[in-house]
Design a protein around this motif. Sequence first.
Motif: not given
Length: 388
Positions: A83-86, A91-93, A126-132, A136-140
Motif C-alpha cells: 500500500s502507498l500513501s497518497p 510523487n511516484l506519478e 463504500l470501500a472505493r469511496l472511503q479509499y478515494l 483527493l489531494v493527489r487527484r485534484w
Amino acid sequence: MTVVGSGTAPVLLVGVDFGTAHFDGALEELGLLAETAGMRPVARLTCKRKAPDAALFVGSGKADEIRTLAQMYGATEVLFDQSLSPAQQRNLERHLELPVNDRTLLILEIFAQRARSHEGKLQVELARLQYLSTRLVRRWSHLERQTGGIGARGGPGEKQIELDRRMIGESIKRTRERLVKVKRQRSTQRRQRDRRDTFKISLVGYTNAGKSTLFNSLVKAQAYTADQLFATLDTTTRQLYLAGAGRSVSLSDTVGFIRDLPHGLVDAFQATLQEAVDADLLLHVVDASNPAFPEQMEQVIRVLHEIGAADVPQLLVFNKIDSLESSNRPLGLLDVFDVDGTPTPRVFVSARSGEGLDMLRGALSDRALMAPASMPPAHAPELAADEP
C-alpha cells in the motif's frame, strides 16, 4: 527483474522486501490479481529496503530504474504490491510520468468488476469511496480555488478539493444508510433460520481455494466458479440435507480472503461476513496443492479475528488433493491439524473429482447431530432458493 506473459493493458509490477515473512519474491499473487483485473504484466521488479522512503517509497535511484524499465517494455501503468500513501503515490506519478496504483486499489477494482448483487455493489462502492477520500489531494491538486461571491471578481471561494471531499462524504453517508437496510434484511433472514433451529455452516478460506466448487458439489448448485482470484463475491445460502443426521443444515458460500485484504473492504463487507460470525460451524477450505497454504491459513484466521468469528468452531477441508503428487497424498482422509494451538479436525477432499466428499458429509452429520434438533427431516429438500 523478470519479463512475463500476455494480456491487455501492459503493467509493470513492483515489490519491496522490508524483511517481512510474507514477502512474495516472485510477485505471483500480484500478477494473478493484475490478470484478474484485465491487465497484462510485462515485467516484474523487486528490491530490498529497511524502511519505505517517505517521498518515493522505493527511493529516487530505484524510481529511475522503474521508469527506465517501464519505457523499455511499454508499460502504461505501475502496480506496487504494498500500500502507498497518497503523497508517495502522487510523487511516484510525477517522477515516473505514469499512473501508479497499489495492491489495495487493484483489489477494490476487481471487487467492483465482480460484484453482482445489490448488496455486493453497495459494499464495494463504500470501500472505493472511503479509499478515494484519502486520495483527493493527489487527484485534484491541480485545480484552482473557485471564485466566490457575485460578479466576475468575487472573494475567495470554496476549493474544488473541498467540494469533492464534501460530495464523497455525502455519498459515503448515503451508501452506509442503504447498507444498514440490507443488513437489517439479512438479520431478519438469520432470525428466521434461528427460529427453525437451523444448523448454520459457512464456507471460508483464501481466495481460489475452491470454496464455490465445494459448495456446488455439496448442494448440487450452479454457483459461478473459475480458476481465478475472487471468482465469486456475493454470499449464497442453500439448504443441505444430511442423510446421516436426518436433518437439513444451512450452507453459505462467502467471499474469499487474501493477504493484506484492505481494511475498508473488511469493514464494508461486514454484512456479508456476518454469515461467518453467526455460523455454528466454519468450513475452512484450504488449497492443499499450494505450497504456501500455511501462510494462507494464517491470513484467513487473521480476518476471522477482525470480524469476530475467531471463536466459531472450525472443520478444516483440505481441497484439491487430486492435484497433489502421489508421494504427497495423505494416507487417510480424516485426521487432526493444529490451528492456533488448537487441534482441529481435518478432512481431505477433491471438490472436482468427489473424492472425500462422503467423509466430509459424515463429519458434517456428526456435528449436526450434536446441535439442537432442527426442522422436521422427512423428505427435506436438498436445494432451496438463494437468499437475496
